[in-house]
Design a protein around this motif. Sequence first.
Motif, short mmCIF file in Angstrom:
data_model
loop_
_atom_site.label_atom_id
_atom_site.label_comp_id
_atom_site.label_asym_id
_atom_site.label_seq_id
_atom_site.Cartn_x
_atom_site.Cartn_y
_atom_site.Cartn_z
N VAL A 1 0.84 -1.19 0.00
CA VAL A 1 0.00 0.00 0.00
C VAL A 1 0.89 1.25 0.00
N ASP A 2 0.69 2.13 -0.95
CA ASP A 2 1.39 3.41 -1.01
C ASP A 2 2.91 3.33 -1.14
N VAL A 3 3.44 2.15 -1.39
CA VAL A 3 4.90 2.05 -1.53
C VAL A 3 5.24 0.98 -2.55
N CYS A 4 6.32 1.23 -3.25
CA CYS A 4 6.69 0.33 -4.32
C CYS A 4 8.19 0.32 -4.39
N LYS A 5 8.77 -0.88 -4.39
CA LYS A 5 10.22 -0.96 -4.36
C LYS A 5 10.72 -1.55 -5.67
N TYR A 6 11.73 -0.90 -6.25
CA TYR A 6 12.24 -1.32 -7.55
C TYR A 6 13.67 -1.81 -7.42
N LEU A 7 13.95 -2.96 -8.03
CA LEU A 7 15.33 -3.44 -8.12
C LEU A 7 15.78 -3.24 -9.56
N PHE A 8 16.86 -2.48 -9.72
CA PHE A 8 17.39 -2.19 -11.06
C PHE A 8 18.64 -3.01 -11.31
N GLU A 9 18.80 -3.45 -12.57
CA GLU A 9 20.06 -4.06 -12.96
C GLU A 9 20.81 -3.06 -13.84
N LEU A 10 22.09 -2.87 -13.55
CA LEU A 10 22.90 -1.91 -14.30
C LEU A 10 23.61 -2.63 -15.44
N GLU A 11 24.27 -1.84 -16.29
CA GLU A 11 24.87 -2.44 -17.50
C GLU A 11 25.96 -3.46 -17.16
N ASP A 12 26.61 -3.32 -16.00
CA ASP A 12 27.62 -4.30 -15.60
C ASP A 12 27.04 -5.36 -14.67
N ASN A 13 25.71 -5.53 -14.71
CA ASN A 13 24.99 -6.54 -13.93
C ASN A 13 24.95 -6.32 -12.43
N GLU A 14 25.40 -5.15 -11.97
CA GLU A 14 25.24 -4.83 -10.55
C GLU A 14 23.78 -4.46 -10.29
#
Length: 340
Positions: free
Chosen positions: A73-86
């Motif tokens: 509710v009211d919050v959303c968490k994003y996991l990003f992958e960077l170009e070097d896979n970090e």
Amino acid sequence: MKNIYNLTLEDMEEYFLAKKAKKFHALQLFSWLYEKRITSFTEITNIKKEFLEDIKKDFSLNKLKIVDIQKDVDVCKYLFELEDNEHIEAVLMKHDYGNSVCISSQVGCNMGCVFCESGRRKKVRNLDTYEMVLQILMIEEEVGERISHVVVMGIGEPFDNYDNLVKFLKIINQPKGLAIGARHITVSTCGIIPKIKEFALLPLQINLAISLHAPNDILRSKIMPINKAYPLKELIETLKDYLKITNRRITFEYILLSDINDSCECALELVQLVKGINCYINLIPYNETNNLNFKRSSTIQIMRFYDILKKNKINVTIRREFGGKISAACGQLRSKKEEQ
Ligand code: SAH
């Protein structure tokens, strides 16, 4: 090839001037990137073909990859992958005053705060400017709503990545960029004094938050190693100078860790420490993580601590909590992903 989201308006103006082109193309390009949100340079219609060909050769429009989204509710968490896979994380919080995003500034962190999940895992590298800009741009596109507030309080120590941070702040603040008002942007630091001094001179009205977490040097050095290099007396002096220059109220963040820094004595000591400083204190109920042994203070103790500050006329709030269920504490999602 450079990522185009690395460039401030001034960088772009220089780019065009070096090509003997008019500098107003920079504003046009900014508008294509941040207002019209192009996905290919071929969509641009008002910049001469010869310059466009150069732009295509010199810059990429690459985005980050969103590899996980956790919604509550009211919050959303994003996991990003960077170009070097970090991996890095950002959190969207929906407030009644607008949407706020908490972004990461580094992959990992070297500050070593003992209670923090990000500090448990060493810094791998700084984030480039575009990697900070794109956290916001991509979340905005994913939710289909404007982001009006930004806090740099995710993984990393922003003042340990100062130059990229400042470029990022200029881009998101730029009216033709993401147009996020400086007063709606907050940068949080564990207290790197030389950078606080530089930040005071930055001609942008951005808010500063200091992770304080302890009212004296002995305790603070135990839980935040940075305090050995930059102890409280110097930190407070620096903040007083910062206030003289900027006249902008400082936020102190204070995590409440059970039996560590949440006693009534600590509260009284804190009152003495910040007395006379134009500030407010944000008390943060500790977000427990499986990997560390710290416990959150009881609600009764949190209220006692709060009352002592209030009675002593300190501006104080208790942070509204978001996302306990979805590993929203700084660095938790990244750890889960990488330690599976
Ligand atoms: N390095 C910067 C910004 C990133 S940390 C800084 O120190 O301010 C953002 C804030 O989250 C800091 O105040 C940090 O101490 C706090 N924090 C870290 N782990 C936490 C946890 N498990 N629960 C609550 N706050 C936490």
